[in-house]
Design an enzyme around this catalytic site. Sequence first.
Site, PDB file in Angstrom:
ATOM      1  N   ARG A  74      20.438  30.427  35.663  1.00  0.00           N
ATOM      2  CA  ARG A  74      21.779  30.045  36.117  1.00  0.00           C
ATOM      3  C   ARG A  74      22.860  30.481  35.118  1.00  0.00           C
ATOM      4  O   ARG A  74      23.873  31.065  35.542  1.00  0.00           O
ATOM      5  CB  ARG A  74      21.845  28.534  36.361  1.00  0.00           C
ATOM      6  N   ASN A  92      20.412  25.060  41.261  1.00  0.00           N
ATOM      7  CA  ASN A  92      18.978  24.908  41.488  1.00  0.00           C
ATOM      8  C   ASN A  92      18.736  24.201  42.808  1.00  0.00           C
ATOM      9  O   ASN A  92      19.510  23.322  43.209  1.00  0.00           O
ATOM     10  CB  ASN A  92      18.330  24.083  40.368  1.00  0.00           C
TER      11      ASN A  92
END
EC number: 6.2.-.-
Length: 773
Positions: free
Chosen positions: A32, A50
């Site tokens: 990320r 996520n």
Amino acid sequence: MNLLHHPTSAVAEERQRLRLDVGGAVQGVGFRPFVHRLAREEGLGGFVRNTGAGVTLEVEGPAPAIERFLDRLDRDITAPAAIHRRALRRLAPRDEREFVIAASASDGECSAVILPDLATCAACLAEILDPDDRRYRYPFTTCTHCGPRYSIIEAVPYDRDRTTMRRFAMCPACQAEYDDPASRRFHAETNACPDCGPRLAWWDRHGAVVAMADRALLQAVDALRRGEIVAFKGLGGFQLLVDARNDDAVCRLRERKRRPAKPFALMVRTLADAQAIAQVDAEEARLLGSAAAPIVLLRARPTASAIAPAVAPGNPQWGVMLPYTPLHHLLLHELDFPLVATSGNRGEEPIVVDETQALARLDGLADGFLVHDRPIRHRVDDSVVRLIAGQPSVLRRARGHAPLALDDPASTTPLLALGGHQKTAVAVAVQGRIVLGPHIGDLGGAETREAYGQSVDDLLGLYRVQAQAVACDRHPDYHSTRLADRLGPAVRRVPHHLAHVLAGMLDNGLDGAVLGVAWDGNGYGDDGTLWGGEFLRVDGAQHRRVASLWPFCLPGGEAAMREPRRAALGVLHALFGAPAMAMTALAPVAAFAPTERPLLARMLARKVNAPSTSSAGRLFDAVASILDLCQQASFEGEAAMAVEFAAARAERAATVALPRLVENDGMLLVDWRPTLTDLVAARGEGVSVEALAAAFHEALAEAIVAVATRIGCDQVLLTGGCFQNARLTELAVSRLREADLSPYWHHRIPPNDGGLAAGQAVAAARFPQEENR
């Protein structure tokens, strides 16, 4: 990636929005933050988050910028992050100009790859050794590139509040790092420091706290220098540590642990230290220094006299690993000698994960306890890897390598696979993927069975699997088989050796016709006998046993699993009949007292308590006994290892007859009797044990080629515990290639019973009707 078309400059400047759902190793690896950095550098808006299935991201901006972003996403990604699957979808623009890391979404399907634990990265190591750094000598230093993952995760998706780190609130300095896009700890879920993170403690053998923090570490160092045994709470469980130079201390550990001969693993500080005691080639060096940091089986240097003989008695190999946590690094940094680092358990029990439990289960074994207060959610032992035919083969899949997710498009039905009885691991099938969990151990004891049940619950819970079927071995008396009967409305009993072959096919991505050479200690056969030297032809939805090793009897049944001399008596009876028991010059006969021999002779003559087996593993045991290398084994594989090691010492192989192929009721039998007859005769004539051990390996490799040629199958897969033997595997691979055949062997899935669950899951998907109860 030409996914967005922009034929004119006007269209190119129009804002567009794209959604990308990504699967693979994308949680707990800094993916990320990586996406966040790329998107900001390209001036894109949107978000990344996520999910239970992996990661979802949306990017918005001019088409050329999105194209560059997608290209860089593939080009700039670095291991261990990896994209395995993706789905693209166009969306209406929302005029978003900022790109953010959004809160995780925990609903929906759960098929995200759960990353194994990762060894300490170079940047974190530099910090803990820098006196000017705020994390100097802090043993729980991590970042997005390293640290615990699977061992601490409680639920998916992977976020701090779904791990055992949730009880440690970040201090302002750590929170600032976590929120800073320029920091390598940006969204590092394990981020901590001495002010807010886990802490060390040194306990005496009664559990009294003697010291905390760095003083605890120094207490452990002093204990190791004194030759004491230290129980060490590591990443995925306890280890037992002792000075590897101190033979008395190592022998004391053997006595307390009830482990008379099985080799202990070594931990050394640096690669140079490993090279000083063992031969290390480039690939082995890469394995030692990898993020998985496994135990690597290396050839010991004869000149490495500093290592105590009791570490690996009679074994020319050492299992060596490097420090893989900051705590290990700090401990080894204080010491100028290698350590024995073995599993924190007694006998065949599972490793201990809780410090309070350790006081009870390691009582009388450890002299002191170095513990910490970060809970371990999932036990993971150390992985073991061996280089075979120039490529790594994982022999024990655990820390750094588990769980393992493998794509299998046929595995669409949610399913649980329970493995076998030894070296057990469990697997689940979910969303076109098979996930193999970590090594648990042998299911003979109550403690291991309890850990096994917990592992089943854990894997089902992490992946939110509601199993519609349960796959298991066909052996009716395995604990795993009985558990399947209790758990599943639909139980699929998978032949043991078929599971081995299918696991190897999954590992190698094999399709089409495959000849699986499944050789191991034993498995329940379709005819009620003990198989273990099988040749199975698998082609699509069809499988058939096409050849097998010549069977022989095992006097005493299960006792022969622990006594190679019993397997040898069965082989000698197959060679010479009843007179074999009078051949007292032969080592296996002489290994029994004169009063024992008549009973054994009656067992063999009447086939009472003397089951028939085709096992290659038991044939290796018999040869070990005939060559007087091992009459009674203290651990599984000891006798076969002795034959392999003897062969490695040979200058050249002796000349013996090769096995012959015999047609029998529609299949082939590999008749090894000519080979063993010559071997017995040559030993009586004084031919060296080493030359005969080498000849035995060569004869078996030739038999594999002979069967493959006769069957006419180009793809030949070597599977089962016997192919942990590097010499046998390498000889077979070489001879198959010379015969213009294509050999395959295991790499990621263990060839031993640790891979059975993966093969069972494949079988349940491929042969659903045939294997139904």
